[in-house]
Scaffold this motif. Structure first.
Motif, PDB file in Angstrom:
ATOM      1  N   ASP A 141       0.840  -1.195   0.000  1.00  0.00           N
ATOM      2  CA  ASP A 141       0.000   0.000   0.000  1.00  0.00           C
ATOM      3  C   ASP A 141       0.880   1.252   0.000  1.00  0.00           C
ATOM      4  O   ASP A 141       1.728   1.417   0.884  1.00  0.00           O
ATOM      5  CB  ASP A 141      -0.893  -0.015   1.246  1.00  0.00           C
ATOM      6  CG  ASP A 141      -2.007   1.017   1.180  1.00  0.00           C
ATOM      7  OD1 ASP A 141      -1.749   2.132   0.705  1.00  0.00           O
ATOM      8  OD2 ASP A 141      -3.125   0.711   1.623  1.00  0.00           O
ATOM      9  N   PRO A 142       0.715   2.159  -0.971  1.00  0.00           N
ATOM     10  CA  PRO A 142       1.550   3.369  -1.022  1.00  0.00           C
ATOM     11  C   PRO A 142       1.369   4.305   0.166  1.00  0.00           C
ATOM     12  O   PRO A 142       2.151   5.253   0.316  1.00  0.00           O
ATOM     13  CB  PRO A 142       1.121   4.040  -2.331  1.00  0.00           C
ATOM     14  CG  PRO A 142      -0.238   3.493  -2.636  1.00  0.00           C
ATOM     15  CD  PRO A 142      -0.226   2.079  -2.095  1.00  0.00           C
ATOM     16  N   ARG A 143       0.376   4.031   1.018  1.00  0.00           N
ATOM     17  CA  ARG A 143       0.237   4.849   2.233  1.00  0.00           C
ATOM     18  C   ARG A 143       1.314   4.529   3.255  1.00  0.00           C
ATOM     19  O   ARG A 143       1.466   5.264   4.245  1.00  0.00           O
ATOM     20  CB  ARG A 143      -1.151   4.639   2.850  1.00  0.00           C
ATOM     21  CG  ARG A 143      -2.305   5.160   2.008  1.00  0.00           C
ATOM     22  CD  ARG A 143      -3.636   4.834   2.637  1.00  0.00           C
ATOM     23  NE  ARG A 143      -3.854   3.391   2.731  1.00  0.00           N
ATOM     24  CZ  ARG A 143      -4.889   2.832   3.358  1.00  0.00           C
ATOM     25  NH1 ARG A 143      -5.785   3.597   3.969  1.00  0.00           N
ATOM     26  NH2 ARG A 143      -5.015   1.513   3.379  1.00  0.00           N
ATOM     27  N   PHE A 144       2.065   3.466   3.019  1.00  0.00           N
ATOM     28  CA  PHE A 144       3.206   3.126   3.872  1.00  0.00           C
ATOM     29  C   PHE A 144       4.478   3.324   3.050  1.00  0.00           C
ATOM     30  O   PHE A 144       4.632   2.736   1.983  1.00  0.00           O
ATOM     31  CB  PHE A 144       3.101   1.687   4.377  1.00  0.00           C
ATOM     32  CG  PHE A 144       1.892   1.451   5.249  1.00  0.00           C
ATOM     33  CD1 PHE A 144       1.925   1.766   6.596  1.00  0.00           C
ATOM     34  CD2 PHE A 144       0.718   0.931   4.708  1.00  0.00           C
ATOM     35  CE1 PHE A 144       0.814   1.563   7.396  1.00  0.00           C
ATOM     36  CE2 PHE A 144      -0.395   0.724   5.508  1.00  0.00           C
ATOM     37  CZ  PHE A 144      -0.351   1.040   6.856  1.00  0.00           C
ATOM     38  N   VAL A 145       5.381   4.155   3.551  1.00  0.00           N
ATOM     39  CA  VAL A 145       6.575   4.531   2.796  1.00  0.00           C
ATOM     40  C   VAL A 145       7.830   4.086   3.528  1.00  0.00           C
ATOM     41  O   VAL A 145       7.799   3.810   4.736  1.00  0.00           O
ATOM     42  CB  VAL A 145       6.611   6.058   2.553  1.00  0.00           C
ATOM     43  CG1 VAL A 145       5.422   6.489   1.703  1.00  0.00           C
ATOM     44  CG2 VAL A 145       6.637   6.828   3.879  1.00  0.00           C
ATOM     45  N   ASN A 146       8.940   4.022   2.802  1.00  0.00           N
ATOM     46  CA  ASN A 146      10.210   3.596   3.393  1.00  0.00           C
ATOM     47  C   ASN A 146      11.030   4.754   3.937  1.00  0.00           C
ATOM     48  O   ASN A 146      11.840   4.569   4.849  1.00  0.00           O
ATOM     49  CB  ASN A 146      11.040   2.837   2.353  1.00  0.00           C
ATOM     50  CG  ASN A 146      10.553   1.420   2.129  1.00  0.00           C
ATOM     51  OD1 ASN A 146       9.352   1.168   2.124  1.00  0.00           O
ATOM     52  ND2 ASN A 146      11.482   0.496   1.945  1.00  0.00           N
TER      53      ASN A 146
ATOM     54  N   VAL B 224      -6.772  -0.846  14.305  1.00  0.00           N
ATOM     55  CA  VAL B 224      -5.953   0.114  15.040  1.00  0.00           C
ATOM     56  C   VAL B 224      -5.740   1.351  14.183  1.00  0.00           C
ATOM     57  O   VAL B 224      -5.519   1.252  12.972  1.00  0.00           O
ATOM     58  CB  VAL B 224      -4.590  -0.513  15.417  1.00  0.00           C
ATOM     59  CG1 VAL B 224      -3.657   0.537  16.005  1.00  0.00           C
ATOM     60  CG2 VAL B 224      -4.790  -1.660  16.406  1.00  0.00           C
ATOM     61  N   ARG B 225      -5.809   2.515  14.805  1.00  0.00           N
ATOM     62  CA  ARG B 225      -5.553   3.769  14.108  1.00  0.00           C
ATOM     63  C   ARG B 225      -4.061   4.081  14.178  1.00  0.00           C
ATOM     64  O   ARG B 225      -3.495   4.298  15.250  1.00  0.00           O
ATOM     65  CB  ARG B 225      -6.344   4.900  14.763  1.00  0.00           C
ATOM     66  CG  ARG B 225      -6.291   6.223  14.001  1.00  0.00           C
ATOM     67  CD  ARG B 225      -7.127   6.165  12.755  1.00  0.00           C
ATOM     68  NE  ARG B 225      -7.348   7.484  12.167  1.00  0.00           N
ATOM     69  CZ  ARG B 225      -7.978   7.690  11.024  1.00  0.00           C
ATOM     70  NH1 ARG B 225      -8.455   6.647  10.369  1.00  0.00           N
ATOM     71  NH2 ARG B 225      -8.141   8.894  10.539  1.00  0.00           N
ATOM     72  N   ILE B 226      -3.400   4.075  13.023  1.00  0.00           N
ATOM     73  CA  ILE B 226      -1.981   4.384  12.933  1.00  0.00           C
ATOM     74  C   ILE B 226      -1.847   5.811  12.414  1.00  0.00           C
ATOM     75  O   ILE B 226      -2.401   6.150  11.364  1.00  0.00           O
ATOM     76  CB  ILE B 226      -1.256   3.391  12.008  1.00  0.00           C
ATOM     77  CG1 ILE B 226      -1.381   1.967  12.568  1.00  0.00           C
ATOM     78  CG2 ILE B 226       0.205   3.762  11.845  1.00  0.00           C
ATOM     79  CD1 ILE B 226      -0.802   0.895  11.659  1.00  0.00           C
ATOM     80  N   ARG B 227      -1.133   6.651  13.128  1.00  0.00           N
ATOM     81  CA  ARG B 227      -1.017   8.054  12.773  1.00  0.00           C
ATOM     82  C   ARG B 227       0.094   8.290  11.761  1.00  0.00           C
ATOM     83  O   ARG B 227       1.093   7.554  11.727  1.00  0.00           O
ATOM     84  CB  ARG B 227      -0.736   8.891  14.032  1.00  0.00           C
ATOM     85  CG  ARG B 227      -1.822   8.798  15.105  1.00  0.00           C
ATOM     86  CD  ARG B 227      -3.128   9.383  14.604  1.00  0.00           C
ATOM     87  NE  ARG B 227      -4.176   9.325  15.630  1.00  0.00           N
ATOM     88  CZ  ARG B 227      -5.430   9.714  15.420  1.00  0.00           C
ATOM     89  NH1 ARG B 227      -5.784  10.177  14.226  1.00  0.00           N
ATOM     90  NH2 ARG B 227      -6.329   9.632  16.385  1.00  0.00           N
ATOM     91  N   ALA B 228      -0.079   9.338  10.962  1.00  0.00           N
ATOM     92  CA  ALA B 228       0.934   9.714   9.989  1.00  0.00           C
ATOM     93  C   ALA B 228       2.273   9.931  10.689  1.00  0.00           C
ATOM     94  O   ALA B 228       2.345  10.617  11.717  1.00  0.00           O
ATOM     95  CB  ALA B 228       0.509  10.984   9.251  1.00  0.00           C
ATOM     96  N   GLY B 229       3.343   9.333  10.121  1.00  0.00           N
ATOM     97  CA  GLY B 229       4.675   9.454  10.702  1.00  0.00           C
ATOM     98  C   GLY B 229       5.050   8.327  11.630  1.00  0.00           C
ATOM     99  O   GLY B 229       6.227   8.180  11.976  1.00  0.00           O
TER     100      GLY B 229
ATOM    101  N   ALA C  79       2.310   7.268   5.818  1.00  0.00           N
ATOM    102  CA  ALA C  79       2.371   8.584   5.181  1.00  0.00           C
ATOM    103  C   ALA C  79       1.134   9.413   5.489  1.00  0.00           C
ATOM    104  O   ALA C  79       1.112  10.621   5.264  1.00  0.00           O
ATOM    105  CB  ALA C  79       2.522   8.420   3.671  1.00  0.00           C
ATOM    106  N   THR C  80       0.085   8.761   5.979  1.00  0.00           N
ATOM    107  CA  THR C  80      -1.143   9.421   6.382  1.00  0.00           C
ATOM    108  C   THR C  80      -1.771   8.595   7.490  1.00  0.00           C
ATOM    109  O   THR C  80      -1.310   7.482   7.780  1.00  0.00           O
ATOM    110  CB  THR C  80      -2.109   9.531   5.181  1.00  0.00           C
ATOM    111  OG1 THR C  80      -3.266  10.275   5.560  1.00  0.00           O
ATOM    112  CG2 THR C  80      -2.540   8.156   4.693  1.00  0.00           C
TER     113      THR C  80
END
Length: 423
Positions: A67-72, A321-326, A313-314
């Motif tokens: 998923d592109p919402r998770f970045v390296n 679970v709610r994972i926050r940006a960053g 990334a967002t």
């Protein structure tokens, strides 16, 4: 490290997974398996103590990797720069910033468009067709190494040092352009790097970087038919496509990733098959099973258990679970590859198991944009090596009781220190 519970941090005392806990290092499959059944997503800490989310189940790991919402790269997170946990780890390992860029500024830790640009520069070397063309050379190297093993019969010999390592490091060094005389040094440097020992890691990294710079100077003066010479041409003709640091980082990444994982896949798979003679017998009776068997062995005893850290990334909801940006997100490959929600009887090694419709049917090589560039080569080397090993030495056996095997105490990986066998 005094903790024995994978749900307890060894440095902060907070609840949650800690990859440095002795239980997870000693028994990653069992330890992370317990966590998987407790919750799909758990708050824990990374190796140096930073808070991260651990994702344990196949479906969610598949999402994180694809998923592109998770970045390296934390710099890819919009807004204020996220905490760069990678740099915290490197500082804890004693890596100075000027060397750290070679570990965190390359193809593994970049996102599009930089990752796409760098991957295109080397991807043609690792296509299925190019890898198939390499097979005769892989078979020849394997045969020569087995001749050396036969000369040492009946042993015991260390299969890691005499076979599992020499095969993949020879292949990748020939591809990249590392001279034969320099390969033993790369073997030593690689072991120092993956040890995560701050007493040896920084010096090994500096030696590798200096060596690559020197090799670039030599190849620029005397080009050869190898990947490094091609990268130099790209850099010299169009510096916007490849910087000096990126070229060094690419060579470093390709050589290390191109032999370390495959070497330990071969060693781990040898142990697994010796412990499952029924499965080995199936392979002996039907050699056509070997390609699929290597895929199953990568699932069942692959050496990489924790993938490279990702960042949200967002804001994302995953596993309830709610994972926050960053936030840092750690996908756990070993628990995903044994998830009973995805696999029937996942604890059973089954060389006749075939993947579902989704690619490999496991995440041992990752998934998505960062899927292992050398996966086809690793599968081929594993197939050739294991098939030839057990065909040449039908009486191959452990030289010590398997319970006495020494596993390297490295978080996130399953690697043998040595594998004594009689041939």
């Amino acid at each position: 490290m005094t903790a024995t519970n994978p749900m307890t941090s060894s440095t902060t005392g907070t609840a949650g997974p800690d990859p440095m806990s002795p239980e997870l290092i000693a028994d990653p499959c069992g330890g992370y398996g317990k966590l998987r059944e407790q919750a799909p997503v758990l708050r824990g800490q990374f190796m140096e103590g930073s808070p991260v989310w651990f994702v344990t189940r196949y479906e969610d790991v598949h999402t994180v990797l694809g998923d592109p919402r998770f970045v390296n790269d934390p710099a890819s997170v919009p807004g204020p720069v996220a905490v760069d946990i990678r740099r915290n780890v490197m500082e804890s390992m004693g890596v100075p910033p000027e060397l750290g860029e070679y570990l965190s500024g390359g193809i593994i830790d970049s996102d599009a468009p930089d990752h796409t640009r760098l991957r295109k520069l080397v991807s043609r070397t690792f296509t299925v067709r190019r890898v198939a063309d390499l097979r005769p050379r892989v078979e020849a190297i394997t045969a020569a190494l087995l001749d050396d093993l036969a000369a040492a019969a009946p042993g015991p010999v260390d299969l890691v040092e005499t076979f599992a390592y020499p095969l993949p490091i020879t292949v990748i060094c020939e591809l990249v352009g590392i001279p034969e005389a320099d390969r033993p040094a790369w073997h030593d440097w690689g072991r120092a790097l993956v040890s995560m020992n701050p007493k040896v890691l920084p010096d090994a990294l500096r030696a590798m970087v200096d060596h690559i710079h020197d090799l670039i100077r030599r190849r620029r003066a005397e080009p050869a038919d190898d990947l490094l010479s091609g990268l130099i041409r790209t850099h010299d003709e169009d510096g916007d496509r490849l910087s000096d640091a990126e070229m060094v980082s690419l060579v470093l990444t390709l050589v290390l990733a191109g032999h370390e994982t495959t070497a330990h896949l071969i060693a781990n798979a040898t142990v697994a098959l010796l412990a499952h003679p029924d499965q080995l017998d199936l392979l002996r009776r039907d050699p056509g099973l070997w390609p699929g068997a290597v895929n199953e062995l990568m699932r069942w005893c692959g050496p990489v258990h924790l993938v490279r850290l990702r960042y949200a990334a967002t804001d994302v909801e995953l596993g309830g679970v709610r994972i926050r940006a960053g936030d840092g997100v750690q996908a756990v490959l070993v628990s995903a590859n044994f998830d009973p929600r995805e696999y029937a009887d996942p604890d059973r090694l089954d060389v006749t198991r075939r993947p579902s419709s989704r690619g490999d049917g496991h995440v041992g090589f990752g998934h998505g944009a960062h899927y292992c560039l050398g996966a086809a080569l690793a599968r081929q080397e594993g197939e050739v090596a294991l098939h030839a090993l057990f065909e040449r030495f039908p009486n191959l056996s452990p030289a010590i009781d398997p319970v006495e095997l020494v596993w390297q105490q490295v978080p996130g990986a399953r690697r043998l220190a040595e594998l004594p066998v009689t041939v």
